[in-house]
Structure formats: structure tokens, C-alpha cells
Write a protein that holds these residues in place. Structure first.
Motif, PDB file in Angstrom:
ATOM      1  N   LEU A 203       0.829  -1.203   0.000  1.00 47.48           N
ATOM      2  CA  LEU A 203       0.000   0.000   0.000  1.00 47.48           C
ATOM      3  C   LEU A 203       0.869   1.261   0.000  1.00 47.48           C
ATOM      4  CD1 LEU A 203      -2.730  -1.134   2.549  1.00 47.48           C
ATOM      5  CD2 LEU A 203      -2.965  -0.937   0.071  1.00 47.48           C
ATOM      6  N   ALA A 204       2.002   1.195   0.693  1.00 48.19           N
ATOM      7  CA  ALA A 204       2.906   2.349   0.716  1.00 48.19           C
ATOM      8  C   ALA A 204       3.495   2.615  -0.667  1.00 48.19           C
ATOM      9  CB  ALA A 204       4.029   2.114   1.722  1.00 48.19           C
ATOM     10  N   TYR A 205       3.847   1.544  -1.379  1.00 49.49           N
ATOM     11  CA  TYR A 205       4.364   1.703  -2.742  1.00 49.49           C
ATOM     12  C   TYR A 205       3.302   2.314  -3.652  1.00 49.49           C
ATOM     13  CZ  TYR A 205       8.894  -0.672  -2.295  1.00 49.49           C
ATOM     14  OH  TYR A 205      10.192  -0.990  -1.983  1.00 49.49           O
ATOM     15  N   LEU A 206       2.057   1.853  -3.511  1.00 51.18           N
ATOM     16  CA  LEU A 206       0.976   2.414  -4.325  1.00 51.18           C
ATOM     17  C   LEU A 206       0.780   3.897  -4.002  1.00 51.18           C
ATOM     18  CD1 LEU A 206      -1.854  -0.304  -4.390  1.00 51.18           C
ATOM     19  CD2 LEU A 206      -0.216   0.272  -6.184  1.00 51.18           C
ATOM     20  N   ALA A 207       0.877   4.253  -2.725  1.00 53.80           N
ATOM     21  CA  ALA A 207       0.730   5.658  -2.324  1.00 53.80           C
ATOM     22  C   ALA A 207       1.839   6.516  -2.928  1.00 53.80           C
ATOM     23  CB  ALA A 207       0.732   5.767  -0.807  1.00 53.80           C
ATOM     24  N   LYS A 208       3.045   5.954  -2.956  1.00 51.56           N
ATOM     25  CA  LYS A 208       4.166   6.687  -3.548  1.00 51.56           C
ATOM     26  C   LYS A 208       3.937   6.896  -5.042  1.00 51.56           C
ATOM     27  CE  LYS A 208       9.225   6.640  -3.865  1.00 51.56           C
ATOM     28  NZ  LYS A 208      10.477   5.905  -3.530  1.00 51.56           N
ATOM     29  N   GLN A 209       3.369   5.885  -5.698  1.00 50.89           N
ATOM     30  CA  GLN A 209       3.044   6.021  -7.122  1.00 50.89           C
ATOM     31  C   GLN A 209       2.052   7.149  -7.352  1.00 50.89           C
ATOM     32  OE1 GLN A 209       5.414   4.241  -9.075  1.00 50.89           O
ATOM     33  NE2 GLN A 209       3.697   3.504 -10.273  1.00 50.89           N
ATOM     34  N   ALA A 210       1.040   7.235  -6.491  1.00 58.24           N
ATOM     35  CA  ALA A 210       0.018   8.269  -6.633  1.00 58.24           C
ATOM     36  C   ALA A 210       0.611   9.661  -6.424  1.00 58.24           C
ATOM     37  CB  ALA A 210      -1.124   8.024  -5.655  1.00 58.24           C
ATOM     38  N   GLN A 211       1.611   9.754  -5.566  1.00 61.41           N
ATOM     39  CA  GLN A 211       2.202  11.051  -5.240  1.00 61.41           C
ATOM     40  C   GLN A 211       3.187  11.562  -6.286  1.00 61.41           C
ATOM     41  OE1 GLN A 211       3.650  10.120  -1.204  1.00 61.41           O
ATOM     42  NE2 GLN A 211       2.344  11.770  -0.468  1.00 61.41           N
ATOM     43  N   ARG A 212       3.521  10.707  -7.260  1.00 64.22           N
ATOM     44  CA  ARG A 212       4.503  11.162  -8.264  1.00 64.22           C
ATOM     45  C   ARG A 212       3.894  12.123  -9.269  1.00 64.22           C
ATOM     46  NH1 ARG A 212       4.043   8.133 -13.054  1.00 64.22           N
ATOM     47  NH2 ARG A 212       2.619   6.374 -12.858  1.00 64.22           N
ATOM     48  N   PHE A 213       2.554  12.229  -9.267  1.00 67.53           N
ATOM     49  CA  PHE A 213       1.889  13.179 -10.156  1.00 67.53           C
ATOM     50  C   PHE A 213       1.964  14.577  -9.552  1.00 67.53           C
ATOM     51  CE2 PHE A 213      -0.068   9.139 -11.206  1.00 67.53           C
ATOM     52  CZ  PHE A 213      -0.156   9.191 -12.589  1.00 67.53           C
ATOM     53  N   THR A 214       2.300  15.558 -10.370  1.00 70.62           N
ATOM     54  CA  THR A 214       2.333  16.944  -9.924  1.00 70.62           C
ATOM     55  C   THR A 214       1.117  17.679 -10.474  1.00 70.62           C
ATOM     56  OG1 THR A 214       4.752  16.946  -9.926  1.00 70.62           O
ATOM     57  CG2 THR A 214       3.641  19.087  -9.933  1.00 70.62           C
ATOM     58  N   PRO A 215       0.270  18.216  -9.622  1.00 66.00           N
ATOM     59  CA  PRO A 215      -0.890  18.972 -10.135  1.00 66.00           C
ATOM     60  C   PRO A 215      -0.421  20.108 -11.037  1.00 66.00           C
ATOM     61  CG  PRO A 215      -1.118  18.569  -7.789  1.00 66.00           C
ATOM     62  CD  PRO A 215       0.283  18.157  -8.149  1.00 66.00           C
ATOM     63  N   PRO A 216      -1.040  20.287 -12.192  1.00 68.40           N
ATOM     64  CA  PRO A 216      -0.580  21.295 -13.170  1.00 68.40           C
ATOM     65  C   PRO A 216      -1.053  22.706 -12.817  1.00 68.40           C
ATOM     66  CG  PRO A 216      -2.484  20.157 -14.030  1.00 68.40           C
ATOM     67  CD  PRO A 216      -2.174  19.505 -12.702  1.00 68.40           C
ATOM     68  N   ILE A 217      -0.669  23.145 -11.625  1.00 67.36           N
ATOM     69  CA  ILE A 217      -1.096  24.472 -11.161  1.00 67.36           C
ATOM     70  C   ILE A 217       0.149  25.313 -10.884  1.00 67.36           C
ATOM     71  CG2 ILE A 217      -2.340  25.754  -9.389  1.00 67.36           C
ATOM     72  CD1 ILE A 217      -4.087  23.288  -8.998  1.00 67.36           C
ATOM     73  N   GLY A 218       0.195  26.500 -11.464  1.00 64.41           N
ATOM     74  CA  GLY A 218       1.357  27.358 -11.322  1.00 64.41           C
ATOM     75  C   GLY A 218       1.333  28.212 -10.051  1.00 64.41           C
ATOM     76  N   PHE A 219       2.341  29.062  -9.922  1.00 65.15           N
ATOM     77  CA  PHE A 219       2.508  29.900  -8.733  1.00 65.15           C
ATOM     78  C   PHE A 219       1.311  30.824  -8.529  1.00 65.15           C
ATOM     79  CE2 PHE A 219       4.115  33.725  -6.591  1.00 65.15           C
ATOM     80  CZ  PHE A 219       4.657  33.155  -5.446  1.00 65.15           C
ATOM     81  N   PHE A 220       0.742  31.296  -9.625  1.00 60.97           N
ATOM     82  CA  PHE A 220      -0.399  32.214  -9.543  1.00 60.97           C
ATOM     83  C   PHE A 220      -1.737  31.487  -9.695  1.00 60.97           C
ATOM     84  CE2 PHE A 220       3.187  34.836 -11.037  1.00 60.97           C
ATOM     85  CZ  PHE A 220       3.197  35.794 -10.023  1.00 60.97           C
ATOM     86  N   ARG A 221      -1.741  30.188  -9.416  1.00 61.53           N
ATOM     87  CA  ARG A 221      -2.938  29.358  -9.437  1.00 61.53           C
ATOM     88  C   ARG A 221      -3.525  29.192 -10.829  1.00 61.53           C
ATOM     89  NH1 ARG A 221      -2.282  26.606  -5.280  1.00 61.53           N
ATOM     90  NH2 ARG A 221      -4.476  25.989  -5.225  1.00 61.53           N
ATOM     91  N   ASP A 222      -2.703  29.438 -11.840  1.00 61.83           N
ATOM     92  CA  ASP A 222      -3.173  29.196 -13.193  1.00 61.83           C
ATOM     93  C   ASP A 222      -2.696  27.809 -13.645  1.00 61.83           C
ATOM     94  OD1 ASP A 222      -0.560  29.964 -13.043  1.00 61.83           O
ATOM     95  OD2 ASP A 222      -0.519  30.938 -15.007  1.00 61.83           O
TER      96      ASP A 222
END
Length: 278
Positions: A203-222
Motif C-alpha cells: 500500500l505504501a508503494y501504491l501511495a508513492k506512485q500516486a504522489q509522483r503526479f504533480t498537479p498542473p497548477i502554477g505559482f499564480f494558481r493558473d
């Protein structure tokens, strides 16, 4: 007017006697989705409609294959995987499928299952469902094996979470029976529901996999768009938003032995179980 009705379309598919007839029926799927959107249906509702139609196509193709090759030599179950199993099929979703066969299967039975699987996978491709790039389809001999072999697969993936196992987990831990003896699936699911919550490392490995995605939101929330390549200046909604949510919901379901496969249903079940806040 009724030709764009989902119920009518499912019924029309079940009445077809040839692959060509099924292909012609499925061509109306786009109109069904368009009307759903225009009537302000939710994304979840539309995905369930698309999935119901996909299930109908699979079942009719199997029925036609059984008419051609004769009855199954032993009990079996065709299962949907991935987005179809989660009731989240889209207009361009590819195929993900497998077959669970009774442990009574003998070597001489393999040809029947190969013939049916290949006929159904070919038929789905003709209907507009692309083949899985990773070959996670029932046409692959590795994914049409007896129940005991499936148990060995899942135990290995859970106990030895190397990269291949984690990749398989993204697809095979979303599984739902579509045709045949669902008791075979029920037996497998009951075993996995016991094993998965006990494997903290998996389950920890699966959680790490999920966390490798970076939300595509910039500094100004765009939104941060693709900077280069074929899809420059566009936003990948799957990688940027949907995929990590799907993966997190799967982890909650596995850790709490939930029987849900749909992402929204998994999140709601996790809320009821106290795994996440409402």
C-alpha cells in the motif's frame, strides 16, 4: 429520437446477429454522449452510460463467439479491468480484459478460450475500442488462466511490489465480472480483500506512485500547460488530475477491503470508514 437513448442502444446491440451489425450500432454512441452533455448529465452518469454500452458490446460478442465455437468446456468468467471495471469508460478508452477459468481447466481446453478471446478482442477493435498498448487483454494467454493461477498472481503483486507488480496493480486491482460465472470473480475478490489490507509495504508503494503526479497548477494558481511536443500548450487532464485521484481511491478501497470499483463510490466509502474526511 429513441436511437440516441442509451437503453434503446443497449437493446439494439443485444439484438444484433453479426459483428457488422454491432459496429453499426456502436457508431451511435457519440450521439448518446452528446445528448447527455446537452442535458447537463454529470460526468459520472455519462461514464456509466458509456460503460453500460461497452458491457453490452462485450457480452454480445462473447455470445456470438460461443455460438461459433460451442459451449465452454468448463466454467469461466470474462472480467473487465481498468476504466471499464470502474464504470468510467470514455469514448476513446482502450481495451482491458481478462478471463478467470475454473481450476477444472485441462490443457486441451486452452484452444477454446484462445479462440473466444481473440474473436472478442478483434470484435471490440472493429467497434472502435483500441487494443491495450500493454497487451492487458484476454487475448494474451497470461491473462486467461485458472482461478488458482490468478491467486498466485495477486499474492506475488502484493508481496513483491516491484515496478511490474505496481504497473499491474493499476489495472488488475480494478476488476469486475461482465459475463459468465461471477462466483469465480467473487472467490478471487474475497481472497484479495483479505490479503491487501495486511500488506503495508504494498500500500505504501501504491501511495508513492500516486504522489509522483504533480498537479498542473502554477505559482499564480493558473494551469501549467505542456511546454513542448505534440501536445504543446494543452492540458493533460488525465495525468494532471484524474489519474492520481483514481489511484488514491484505489488505495483507500484496498486498505479498507472495500468492494467498490468506481472512483466516486470508493471515495464515499473511504469517507464513511473514516479513512478520509467527508
Amino acid at each position: 429520437l429513441e436511437q440516441a437513448n442509451p437503453t434503446f442502444l443497449v437493446g439494439d446491440i443485444t439484438r444484433q446477429t453479426t459483428l457488422e451489425g454491432i459496429v453499426a450500432s456502436v457508431k451511435r454512441l457519440g450521439n448518446v454522449v452528446e445528448i447527455g452533455v446537452s442535458q447537463d448529465a454529470t460526468a459520472d452518469d455519462i461514464a456509466r452510460v458509456v460503460t453500460a454500452i461497452g458491457d453490452a458490446v462485450v457480452r454480445r460478442l462473447i455470445e456470438l463467439a460461443v455460438e461459433e465455437f460451442g459451449p465452454a468446456p468448463v466454467p469461466w468468467c470474462w472480467v473487465a479491468l481498468g476504466s471499464q471495471a470502474r464504470y468510467e469508460l470514455g469514448l476513446q478508452s482502450d481495451q482491458d480484459s481478462a478471463i478467470i477459468v475454473s481450476d477444472a481447466m485441462q490443457p486441451e481446453h486452452a484452444d477454446w478460450f484462445a479462440s473466444v478471446a481473440n474473436r472478442v478482442v478483434d470484435g471490440l477493435e472493429a467497434c472502435g475500442y483500441p487494443r491495450c498498448p500493454g497487451d492487458m487483454m484476454a487475448s494474451n494467454p497470461k491473462w486467461r488462466v485458472p482461478l488458482a493461477q490468478w491467486g498466485q498472481y495477486f499474492r506475488h503483486w502484493i508481496n513483491e511490489p516491484e515496478p511490474d507488480a505496481l504497473l499491474n496493480a493499476q489495472t488488475f486491482f480494478d476488476m469486475r465480472p461482465v459475463y459468465g460465472q461471477s462466483a469465480l470473480y467473487d472467490t478471487l475478490h474475497a481472497a484479495v480483500a483479505q490479503w491487501a489490507p495486511r500488506s503495508a509495504r504494498f500500500l505504501a508503494y501504491l501511495a508513492k506512485q500516486a504522489q509522483r503526479f504533480t498537479p498542473p497548477i502554477g505559482f499564480f494558481r493558473d494551469f501549467v500547460l505542456e511546454g513542448e511536443g505534440e501536445h504543446k500548450d494543452t492540458l493533460d487532464l488525465k495525468a494532471g488530475g484524474i489519474a492520481p485521484v483514481v489511484q488514491m481511491a484505489r488505495i483507500f478501497a484496498l486498505s479498507n477491503a472495500s468492494g467498490e470499483t468506481n472512483t466516486v463510490a470508493r471515495l464515499k466509502a473511504a469517507g464513511r470508514a473514516g479513512a478520509i474526511s467527508e
